[in-house]
Design an enzyme around this catalytic site. Structure first.
Site, PDB file in Angstrom:
ATOM      1  N   HIS A  82      -0.492  -7.140 -13.020  1.00 55.20           N
ATOM      2  CA  HIS A  82       0.385  -6.158 -12.378  1.00 55.20           C
ATOM      3  C   HIS A  82       1.828  -6.616 -12.486  1.00 55.20           C
ATOM      4  CE1 HIS A  82       1.771  -3.147  -9.481  1.00 55.20           C
ATOM      5  NE2 HIS A  82       2.583  -4.104  -9.058  1.00 55.20           N
ATOM      6  N   ASP A 161      -2.761   3.987   0.742  1.00 57.87           N
ATOM      7  CA  ASP A 161      -1.526   3.426   0.192  1.00 57.87           C
ATOM      8  C   ASP A 161      -0.585   4.528  -0.274  1.00 57.87           C
ATOM      9  OD1 ASP A 161       0.215   1.271  -0.935  1.00 57.87           O
ATOM     10  OD2 ASP A 161      -0.307   2.305  -2.790  1.00 57.87           O
ATOM     11  N   ARG A 168       6.859   5.152   3.879  1.00 60.31           N
ATOM     12  CA  ARG A 168       7.797   4.016   3.883  1.00 60.31           C
ATOM     13  C   ARG A 168       9.082   4.374   3.152  1.00 60.31           C
ATOM     14  NH1 ARG A 168       4.438  -0.011   0.853  1.00 60.31           N
ATOM     15  NH2 ARG A 168       6.331  -1.270   0.853  1.00 60.31           N
ATOM     16  N   SER A 183       0.069  -3.383  -0.389  1.00 64.82           N
ATOM     17  CA  SER A 183       0.062  -2.180  -1.226  1.00 64.82           C
ATOM     18  C   SER A 183      -0.368  -2.530  -2.651  1.00 64.82           C
ATOM     19  CB  SER A 183       1.473  -1.568  -1.211  1.00 64.82           C
ATOM     20  OG  SER A 183       1.629  -0.615  -2.221  1.00 64.82           O
ATOM     21  N   LYS A 187      -4.518  -1.955  -4.488  1.00 67.77           N
ATOM     22  CA  LYS A 187      -4.781  -1.178  -5.703  1.00 67.77           C
ATOM     23  C   LYS A 187      -5.545  -2.004  -6.731  1.00 67.77           C
ATOM     24  CE  LYS A 187      -0.436   0.120  -5.540  1.00 67.77           C
ATOM     25  NZ  LYS A 187       0.771   0.758  -5.120  1.00 67.77           N
TER      26      LYS A 187
HETATM   27  N1  URA Z   1       4.801  -1.567  -5.606  1.00 68.41           N
HETATM   28  C1  URA Z   1       3.744  -1.114  -4.915  1.00 68.41           C
HETATM   29  O1  URA Z   1       2.725  -0.772  -5.496  1.00 68.41           O
HETATM   30  N2  URA Z   1       3.826  -1.039  -3.585  1.00 68.41           N
HETATM   31  C2  URA Z   1       4.915  -1.402  -2.907  1.00 68.41           C
HETATM   32  O2  URA Z   1       4.929  -1.325  -1.702  1.00 68.41           O
HETATM   33  C3  URA Z   1       6.024  -1.872  -3.636  1.00 68.41           C
HETATM   34  C4  URA Z   1       5.908  -1.951  -4.977  1.00 68.41           C
END
Ligand code: URA
Ligand code: CA
Length: 433
Positions: A82, A161, A168, A183, A187
């Site tokens: 990621h 999320d 947010r 977050s 994922k």
């Molecule tokens: N990337 C994400 O997937 N979530 C966040 O909160 C910030 C960056």
């Protein structure tokens, strides 16, 4: 349980129990808890923080809020990668074929670009015919057959999320380490990874602009991994200028091909080898970081990685001929060079601004349902540390419109030119295992 009490508890700096976190996330997902209460709770988290156990519990609650992908029909250890928000970050296009050419299965779910950052799915879709809407069965079948698949997310992954992130975004609670870490990790876990390599960017345009903050975020995610038994390695890398030279979808595919031929930009090549070597290490494919690095370098030199890219393109319906002839990729009708107005050294390139301007000419999305033009984008000719004279080309704009308005001037201003040669940031700040 009452939501009010949980908001109050966090506001007072106390630690929430697993069941309490679960209650908030489940209630928010099913709509029984309203936005305003979760917004207040998120602000309390922003100021009071969370301990590692709470963050791990929040991660699991969000991972469990929707579909969870079962990758167990794929043989071998599945490592995911990621990157947190890059501009012109072409690494996934390089890594998917490269790591799978080394014999480690790559089952990659990727996103589309939004705002100033690009997305791998958009980049791949610039290849004529390339399909990213694979069914889960096709996705798994492809990985078992050729070792690699890259697909968009069709399953309903981490709806908690998605909701929380949008909330947010409008309540000034994005840049909270517990919320970012959970977050991202939720994922990856819902996506079925056994191990995770994280590229945490720092510098202009990154979520964490300061190295110390990026390191805190990286350590938090490695801790979550430990709690949840997913081996995790985080690398903190510099984003004070775009990676490689190309920003834009087809332009980045072209850059990835050059890199897979072993003649790509130094920074993109280095970062791909670094992330890839860590992926091989996690998967147990190699016994040391250096062994993996050397192996991957060899796969670039022998053409094995490029051949694997051709296999990936063919398996997903794309025109693999682009590898021998990149002119088969969509090309923009107009090229506009942007030149330096003064003499000196490039001391910084405002990455976020270039990302935003590439959206402006149609290469990205300001809103989720915007349609993008795969051909347009920027190709840098100068990077940080380079010397320039008035009239030297800094960057070439690839556009499909004759009138590009004020973009040229804004792009020019994204290059900071100073009389002194700047100190160079290292590309790799730190690796946290
Ligand atoms: N990337 C994400 O997937 N979530 C966040 O909160 C910030 C960056
Ligand atoms: Ca690039």
């Amino acid at each position: 349980m009452r939501v009010y009490d949980l908001i109050y508890k966090k506001r007072q700096g106390e630690v929430l129990e697993r069941e309490e976190i679960r209650f908030l996330i489940d209630g928010y997902t099913d709509g029984s808890i309203p936005d305003y209460q979760i917004a207040a709770w998120a602000m309390a988290v922003f100021f009071q923080g969370m301990n590692d156990r709470e963050i791990a519990d929040l991660t699991m609650a969000m991972a469990a809020s929707g579909d969870q992908i079962d990758l167990s029909p794929i043989r071998g250890f599945k490592v995911d990668k990621h990157s947190s928000g890059g501009v012109g970050d072409t690494t996934t296009l390089v890594l998917a074929p490269l790591v799978s050419a080394a014999g480690v299965p790559v089952a990659k779910l990727s996103g589309r670009g939004l705002g100033h950052t690009g997305g791998t799915i958009d980049k791949l879709e610039s290849i004529p015919g390339f399909r990213t809407d694979l069914s889960l069965a096709e996705f798994i079948e492809n990985v078992n057959q050729i070792g690699v698949a890259v697909a968009g997310q069709t399953a309903d992954l981490t709806p908690a999320d998605k909701k929380l992130y949008s909330l947010r975004d409008v309540t000034a609670t994005v840049d909270s380490i517990p919320l970012i870490a959970s977050s991202i990790m939720s994922k990856k876990i819902a996506g079925g990874a056994d191990g995770i390599v994280l590229d945490v960017k720092t510098g202009d345009g990154a979520f964490m602009e300061k190295v110390e903050e990026a390191e805190k975020l990286a350590r938090t995610m490695v801790e979550i991994g430990k709690h949840l038994e997913r081996q995790t390695i985080a690398v903190i890398t510099d984003m004070s200028q775009p990676l490689g030279y190309a920003i834009g979808n087809a332009l980045e595919v072209k850059e990835a091909i050059a890199t897979l031929q072993g003649r790509g930009p130094a920074d993109l090549t280095e970062l791909s080898l670094l992330l890839g070597a860590n992926m091989l290490l996690l998967a147990g494919r190699t016994g040391s970081y250096q062994e993996g690095y050397d192996l991957l370098q060899e796969l670039l030199e022998t053409g094995a990685a490029l051949e694997q890219f051709a296999r990936l393109i063919r398996a997903q319906g794309g025109e693999a001929g682009i590898i021998d002839d990149v002119n088969k990729l969509p090309q923009a009708r107009f090229n506009y060079p942007v030149t330096a107005g003064e003499e000196g050294y490039i001391s910084a390139i405002r990455t976020r601004e270039l990302g935003l301007q590439s959206v402006e000419i149609g290469g990205g999305r300001a809103r989720k349902d915007d349609v993008i033009d795969p051909a347009v984008g920027f190709v840098l000719e100068k990077k940080v540390g380079d010397r320039v004279r008035p009239g030297d080309t800094l960057l070439v704009i690839h556009a499909n419109t004759e009138d590009i308005g004020g973009i040229k001037e804004r792009v020019r201003k994204a290059f900071l030119i100073t009389p002194e040669k700047p100190e160079m940031n290292p590309l790799i700040h730190k690796t946290i295992r």
